[in-house]
Design an enzyme around this catalytic site. Structure first.
Site, PDB file in Angstrom:
ATOM      1  N   SER B 119       0.826  -1.201   0.000  1.00 19.49           N
ATOM      2  CA  SER B 119       0.000   0.000   0.000  1.00 19.49           C
ATOM      3  C   SER B 119       0.858   1.247   0.000  1.00 19.49           C
ATOM      4  CB  SER B 119      -0.880   0.008   1.258  1.00 19.49           C
ATOM      5  OG  SER B 119      -1.506   1.260   1.421  1.00 19.49           O
ATOM      6  N   TYR B 143      -2.123   5.846  -5.031  1.00 14.10           N
ATOM      7  CA  TYR B 143      -3.132   6.899  -5.085  1.00 14.10           C
ATOM      8  C   TYR B 143      -2.554   8.041  -5.902  1.00 14.10           C
ATOM      9  CZ  TYR B 143      -5.861   4.816  -1.266  1.00 14.10           C
ATOM     10  OH  TYR B 143      -6.630   3.997  -0.502  1.00 14.10           O
ATOM     11  N   THR B 169      -5.803   2.738  -7.296  1.00 16.96           N
ATOM     12  CA  THR B 169      -7.097   2.726  -6.609  1.00 16.96           C
ATOM     13  C   THR B 169      -7.979   3.828  -7.178  1.00 16.96           C
ATOM     14  OG1 THR B 169      -6.154   1.843  -4.593  1.00 16.96           O
ATOM     15  CG2 THR B 169      -8.248   3.012  -4.385  1.00 16.96           C
ATOM     16  N   LYS B 240      -8.063  -0.811  -9.396  1.00 19.13           N
ATOM     17  CA  LYS B 240      -8.708  -1.416  -8.222  1.00 19.13           C
ATOM     18  C   LYS B 240      -9.902  -0.557  -7.809  1.00 19.13           C
ATOM     19  CE  LYS B 240      -7.791  -2.490  -3.328  1.00 19.13           C
ATOM     20  NZ  LYS B 240      -8.326  -1.295  -2.649  1.00 19.13           N
ATOM     21  N   HIS B 264     -13.430  -1.614  -1.795  1.00 18.96           N
ATOM     22  CA  HIS B 264     -12.554  -1.101  -0.734  1.00 18.96           C
ATOM     23  C   HIS B 264     -12.974  -1.681   0.623  1.00 18.96           C
ATOM     24  CE1 HIS B 264      -9.489   2.305  -0.764  1.00 18.96           C
ATOM     25  NE2 HIS B 264      -9.463   1.899   0.501  1.00 18.96           N
TER      26      HIS B 264
END
Lengths: 369, 369, 369, 369
Positions: B119, B143, B169, B240, B264
């Site tokens: 992440s 992100y 994402t 995602k 999520h």
């Protein structure tokens, strides 16, 4: 018939009037790890629980004013008459629930004139069971082991002792994951043995699973083994554990004599269908070419009626028999069978059915399914 | 494999046998606000809970007698082989659950030979993770920030340290409303930092959210940014957070290499579909042009089987990995992966599947959906 | 109307405002075995409970702005006017709930100008009931006994005392299995008798069931007995216990004057349909050739409205009448009828119906069923 | 925005983060009979509860990557702009919840730039409300009384004080049966009055209901009264309480300007549809000829989004406004509106909607309904 009074540790004055009462009795009186062994399903127990709930979603379509003064529950399975279409499914280790285990079960089935499918995992031998109830009608449940000699040995034994069919379990190439057995580190109590394994798995030095060496089952079992099994015996072969129309068709094509629609009481694949939900498409596919039976989730007489209305020739009960044993051995199993068959007879009468041949799909209210 | 004994504060003798057992352990041992951060969903948690319940509504259609003596769970994702179709989804702040956090996660994934999606919100740096498990197969979750330099910097970092794909994402233009985080006034503990932000958000003077300045994410992100991202890297791009066939079609048209069907973990839009319910229409639209994965709600091996049967190439697990970390770091994550893949292998075998290519829609009993 | 204050052991200040309040009062004040006798259903009580739940699944489709300043609930059954389409279903042993039992019930029905179906199993005689409420509108519920003389005797009695129809119960060739009655070893209290049996079953030496010799009912009853019954009386014949369109068609063909769609309050066949679910196909089949009534599960005025919208000419309530008796005899039964009819009138008005003829299937929102 | 800290008797440190938190606060702080008055539904509260549950059955179909950096919630109703499509539904007796009642509500609506529908049953007068928030956008909810002069008087009043529309409630020819109000013998506290009745119902000697003489409403109200109402005012007329496509068509034909799909918060006919379930067929029938609004069951921003996606132009909230008042008067109502509109804005963004015109039926996943 139902107003039986007898001592019970729960409440000595309270009769056991339905199968669930026996379940509560057994839960209270058996050691926890024994209870867990019998009660548990695989993983999250979705399939085990759905076996019961599925019956509650089905509504009957009962007929009135049909002269039900005489009712007849008799039927035949594989050509042999039984007094009602409720047999005893194979379950393991009856001596954990009652001191002489499968011998009591056999005597109860004999007395009630129904079929008892003895388990390979019996804690009495094939011979002991046969001797205990010489006039009983019995089938034998078979697993296939990597050591095929064991299967051959068992088949010869059961033929010699008058068993009338081989019930091959097809849904256990590996044992399902039953969480409580792992948590309890469940093992067969030391004073008990799977007597059918005598002369085979002598050295169980620690690496055992349910009374046999771990991984001794033959997970390579496949449709061609039906021919191998046929070559060993002329007894009818019944496949236990079929859940789809595709496999039912293959069963017919491979020449077996019957199918038990079963999910092993929800103890193998969690997430598979309730047996009563899987039954209709199988019956439709088989079209009467062989007999179709069912086990799983039967708890009342109206469950039996629904299964027969959807095409089962006979149902088999597993856990309730163990509850009956835990309650009072042979007498307990007889009571279980008596209560369930009385309920079934009453359900037949209250739906307008006088005999088994009058039970058919018109009894089911499909619009509410 | 499952009969592991180890100390637990709940019951030192009680082994953890399934993912839910790890959940209970983590709930008991993590500080409440940490537990809440991982556990919470958005608003009323309808979507979070439906992610799990949706699997219970799906029934398998299992096949028997197929010689499952040899089973093979290996598959590939983006051309790389993994030992089973279960990867690690990106989740934030692993050092809150275990002292060396993502480094343990990376070592577990490497040991189990599966894919770990690190992440952006890791509490270890891209480099630390890479160094901890140099042979691991890793993707990086990205992100897009208003300061695009940060995204560019991260892409260069992950390319330099051998990450094999960028997982963008797309469902977080704004952070979902997680009631407990507001109630707890949740903040990253002072001794922890999002190390990937080093050199960027230095002055977090109070106005922070989850370790970054509030509102630093670029909520203007749109399909044209896929071209911008492509211009920065030749790594495969995975989106995602796709939940509709329309967006799946756009994903294909914009040239990405894969989709993770995800909500999520129910932490963004409450009221959206369970991922397993959203999957079929996406698989049908994509028609194999790119790979489709799924995360959300996977708790047992039969959940994995259902997802693959409905067309997912691989699933990713999020919260269970955190529970494993909370239990025993790298060893805990390995146990989680071992238990889940063992359950998946067993579910495959019990449904008659010997390898991944045999898993398809015929395993699903659509009539009962 | 609803703001009644009166003493109650639960809370002396708390008025009973709906039928469920009377249920709680009765449960608290009746001896357990008496309460159980009235409350129990057959086996697992699925059908008993579904009788109520089925109403909750039905949504109304109400119309506004229709000038409901004058509402008229009057209707006719078998040509006789009643003040609202809610009658009293036959239930047994009213003297267990209130000292003068059926005489109070009869007076309440007379006062409220509705129909009371007296039970064969009344603890007052046909004559006592008639004398207690000489202007009441009454039908008589009949069982057929092996001793047909008893049935003939009863028919002559009820004709002589002004009963206006014979309601033949067709769903009790045998008594359903009510578990609590077995557990409680339920028997009619010694000071009570089924007075309609006077001169018949004099020697009840132990082998009794519900105040009559066990197995005295004629379970051979069939459609041809309708002709036998017709030969005995010119009164209208109503069949109580029909649940299928097939039997409804036979009822019409055999010349009866009405049907009560009933499952005996869920006390006979468990697993049969809720009466409100069985009603539509019966109404559609009968096409108005005879009147169709319903009992089972009615607890609020909107339940009455739904039953009429789906084609019932009148509904009958059973257990709530017993609760009213247990609360305050005649006054209690009147309150039950008053509350339920007030609720029904209000539901009519709030759906835009001014009189019974305006209630039809367009009131039901079928798309949400 | 959400991380508000303030004193609360429950837990002084615990912020109220969603509408349900305010509900718990109000339940704890209001006198029981006041709480019951606001909370209760009719009869068994099926419709009241289904208003909420129906939203949980609807799944959104959200779109990603649509540049939601700028979102605009503004819309218009009857040509007037409001800052978000959430207005205040008429509810009675605000002074029971906060000392200056509707004046606080009016100030909150004015501050938040949305529409406030003042109730006839306000405990402040039309003039007081108008003076409290002179720039507010307000409509007036009207009942029709047997004394038509009262209605005429009220219409003149609201016209004189700048109210912009008449909202005629059509689902209350009689008051629904709310069990708790009967049990509590609910009455308006003596220090409060329905000021709009000043000069009319002066002698309320005991026979009162909710602050007016019992049975003073005109239950003869019918479609022709729409013409009477039109003759009295040129203001737009909105019908509140329509639940069917048939009545929606009649509304259009009778020339009204809008419809509020409402079941009076489940306080009138129990058994009618949830408003969100009734909405689609009405929207489809109306085809944009007039504006369609909705109230009932809105508790989160995603509920608002679902209602707009299914065709509502605006939603109105009732009970939550009372909870806000009970918490802190004007500030509490503002917080309720702020929280709900923030949630709605976030739900819009997370579904890919930048403004109200982008919200349509494609946002709803119909296959899972």
């Amino acid at each position: 018939m139902f107003k039986i009074k007898r001592p019970s540790l729960c409440d000595p004055e309270m009769p056991l009037v339905c199968l669930s009462d026996f379940e509560m009795y057994a839960k209270e009186h058996l050691p926890k790890s024994t209870w867990d062994y019998y009660a548990d399903g695989a993983d999250e127990c979705c399939t085990r629980d759905d076996n019961l709930m599925a019956y509650k979603r089905i509504r009957l379509h009962p007929r009135m004013l049909r002269d039900v003064s005489v009712t007849d529950m008799r039927t035949t399975i594989q050509g042999t008459e039984i007094s009602f279409p409720i047999g005893i499914a194979p379950t393991a280790f009856h001596c954990m629930a009652w001191h002489d285990g499968e011998m009591s079960t056999a005597r109860a089935a004999e007395a009630m004139k129904t079929c008892y499918i003895a388990s390979t995992y019996a804690t009495c031998s094939v011979e002991e069971i046969s001797t205990a109830a010489p006039d009983g009608f019995r089938w034998f449940q078979l697993y296939v082991y990597q050591n095929r000699k064991l299967s051959e040995h068992l088949i010869h034994q059961v033929e010699a002792h008058g068993y009338k069919a081989i019930v091959l379990t097809v849904d256990l190439p590996y044992t399902g994951k039953r969480r409580n057995d792992i948590r309890n580190n469940f093992k067969l109590p030391p004073h008990l043995k799977v007597k059918n394994f005598n002369g085979f798995f002598e050295e169980l030095n620690g690496n055992e699973e349910y009374g046999a060496p771990a991984n001794s089952l033959d997970s390579s079992i496949s449709w061609k083994d039906i021919y191998w099994l046929r070559s060993l015996t002329q007894l009818p072969i019944i496949l236990k554990g079929i859940l789809t129309k595709e496999d039912a068709e293959l069963a017919v094509e491979h020449g077996v004599q019957g199918i038990i629609v079963s999910n092993h009481g929800g103890r193998q694949l969690d997430g598979g269908p309730a047996t009563i939900d899987a039954l209709p498409e199988i019956v439709e596919t088989v079209q009467g070419r062989i007999e179709v039976y069912l086990d799983g989730g039967i708890r009342t007489g109206s469950d039996v009626l629904k299964a027969l209305a959807l095409g089962a020739k006979c149902v088999f009960i597993g856990r309730p028999v163990v509850w009956g044993l835990a309650y009072k051995g042979e007498e307990g199993v007889k009571e279980i069978l008596q209560i369930l068959s009385d309920e079934f007879r009453l359900s037949m009468a209250l739906s307008g059915c006088r005999n088994i041949s009058e039970i058919n799909r018109s009894l089911i209210q499909f619009s509410k399914l």
